[in-house]
Scaffold this motif. Sequence first.
Motif, PDB file in Angstrom:
ATOM      1  N   GLU A 113      73.577 -59.712 -31.528  1.00 16.59           N
ATOM      2  CA  GLU A 113      73.996 -58.862 -32.633  1.00 16.59           C
ATOM      3  C   GLU A 113      74.357 -59.745 -33.820  1.00 16.59           C
ATOM      4  O   GLU A 113      74.993 -60.796 -33.652  1.00 16.59           O
ATOM      5  CB  GLU A 113      75.204 -58.018 -32.230  1.00 16.59           C
ATOM      6  N   GLU A 156      77.253 -63.746 -39.289  1.00 14.91           N
ATOM      7  CA  GLU A 156      77.975 -63.880 -38.033  1.00 14.91           C
ATOM      8  C   GLU A 156      77.140 -63.272 -36.923  1.00 14.91           C
ATOM      9  O   GLU A 156      76.619 -62.166 -37.067  1.00 14.91           O
ATOM     10  CB  GLU A 156      79.335 -63.191 -38.085  1.00 14.91           C
ATOM     11  N   ASN A 170      76.996 -62.411 -32.666  1.00 15.05           N
ATOM     12  CA  ASN A 170      77.682 -62.289 -31.390  1.00 15.05           C
ATOM     13  C   ASN A 170      76.781 -62.941 -30.347  1.00 15.05           C
ATOM     14  O   ASN A 170      75.728 -62.407 -29.993  1.00 15.05           O
ATOM     15  CB  ASN A 170      77.929 -60.820 -31.054  1.00 15.05           C
ATOM     16  N   GLN A 195      86.367 -62.828 -28.485  1.00 13.87           N
ATOM     17  CA  GLN A 195      86.877 -61.460 -28.519  1.00 13.87           C
ATOM     18  C   GLN A 195      86.134 -60.612 -27.488  1.00 13.87           C
ATOM     19  O   GLN A 195      84.897 -60.588 -27.473  1.00 13.87           O
ATOM     20  CB  GLN A 195      86.684 -60.865 -29.925  1.00 13.87           C
ATOM     21  N   CYS A 200      83.334 -62.135 -25.492  1.00 14.41           N
ATOM     22  CA  CYS A 200      82.155 -62.586 -26.229  1.00 14.41           C
ATOM     23  C   CYS A 200      82.526 -63.654 -27.250  1.00 14.41           C
ATOM     24  O   CYS A 200      83.653 -63.683 -27.759  1.00 14.41           O
ATOM     25  CB  CYS A 200      81.479 -61.412 -26.944  1.00 14.41           C
ATOM     26  N   TYR A 254      81.774 -65.189 -30.957  1.00 16.81           N
ATOM     27  CA  TYR A 254      81.225 -64.892 -32.274  1.00 16.81           C
ATOM     28  C   TYR A 254      81.147 -66.185 -33.087  1.00 16.81           C
ATOM     29  O   TYR A 254      82.077 -66.996 -33.071  1.00 16.81           O
ATOM     30  CB  TYR A 254      82.098 -63.877 -33.013  1.00 16.81           C
ATOM     31  N   LYS A 275      80.124 -67.761 -36.936  1.00 13.63           N
ATOM     32  CA  LYS A 275      79.908 -67.412 -38.340  1.00 13.63           C
ATOM     33  C   LYS A 275      79.776 -68.658 -39.210  1.00 13.63           C
ATOM     34  O   LYS A 275      80.494 -69.636 -39.027  1.00 13.63           O
ATOM     35  CB  LYS A 275      81.081 -66.559 -38.849  1.00 13.63           C
TER      36      LYS A 275
END
Length: 249
Positions: free
Chosen positions: A100, A109, A111, A228, A231, A233, A235
């Motif tokens: 994602e 960003e 995921n 989070q 997962c 992330y 960026k």
Amino acid sequence: MKFYKYYANGNDFVIFSADKKADRSELAKIVCNRYKGIGADGLVVLLPHKDYDFEWEFYNKDGSTASMCGNASRAVAHFAHYIKGMDVKLRFLTSAGVIEAEIEKDFVEVNLGQIKYTKKAFEFDNKTWQECDSGVPHLVHFCENLDAFDKKTCEFLRKKYNANVNYAEIINKNSIKVRTFERGVEDETLACGTGMAACFYLAFLKKMVQNEVKIIPKSKEEVFFRFQKDCIYFKGKVRYCFEANYNFS
């Protein structure tokens, strides 16, 4: 044939879109060559998919394939939005699973999903190493100073374990420095998204850092990771460099 050149946090990529899958290993070797080709760490091909915004093929500069590449995932998301006209929120398929992405101007960003596995730590050359699959397998060693980075050790471990090799230095609870030796490139690169993700995850498990950190790779360009809901992330800024028509004759 038209190609697009992208840069993301020390890695550069050649990107284009196609209608169907194919073996593009030889094409990757040609266009990624820094003397006879366009020059890049990898080639990314965007393909149509009935269930997701798109699917990708990813090739290293030596023509080998990889399940995942963190910086390439951010670059191809930027390409999909700004060049192909897709939405600012995307879901696309890689060999490592569905990624994602969200684009905000030149910041992207992604995921990266859940860590696939971690293995028991082991000792080699008086150093502690641990394997972590953050999309592709990585070996991680936490050191006091990144000057300890040793390319001969990296080459040996890369071949023995068929994994990328990372040295990580914890600066404080909110920042890490990382150097990575990447398979497929077979050398140290200026950055590696999945490598930084593996270093962050293992450091977080060991309570060495918080669940949000800044990471500084060899390129010196800061990127940001957070953990989070199981997962990771990732960026950072992406740069669309240029487009070119490559002459194969």
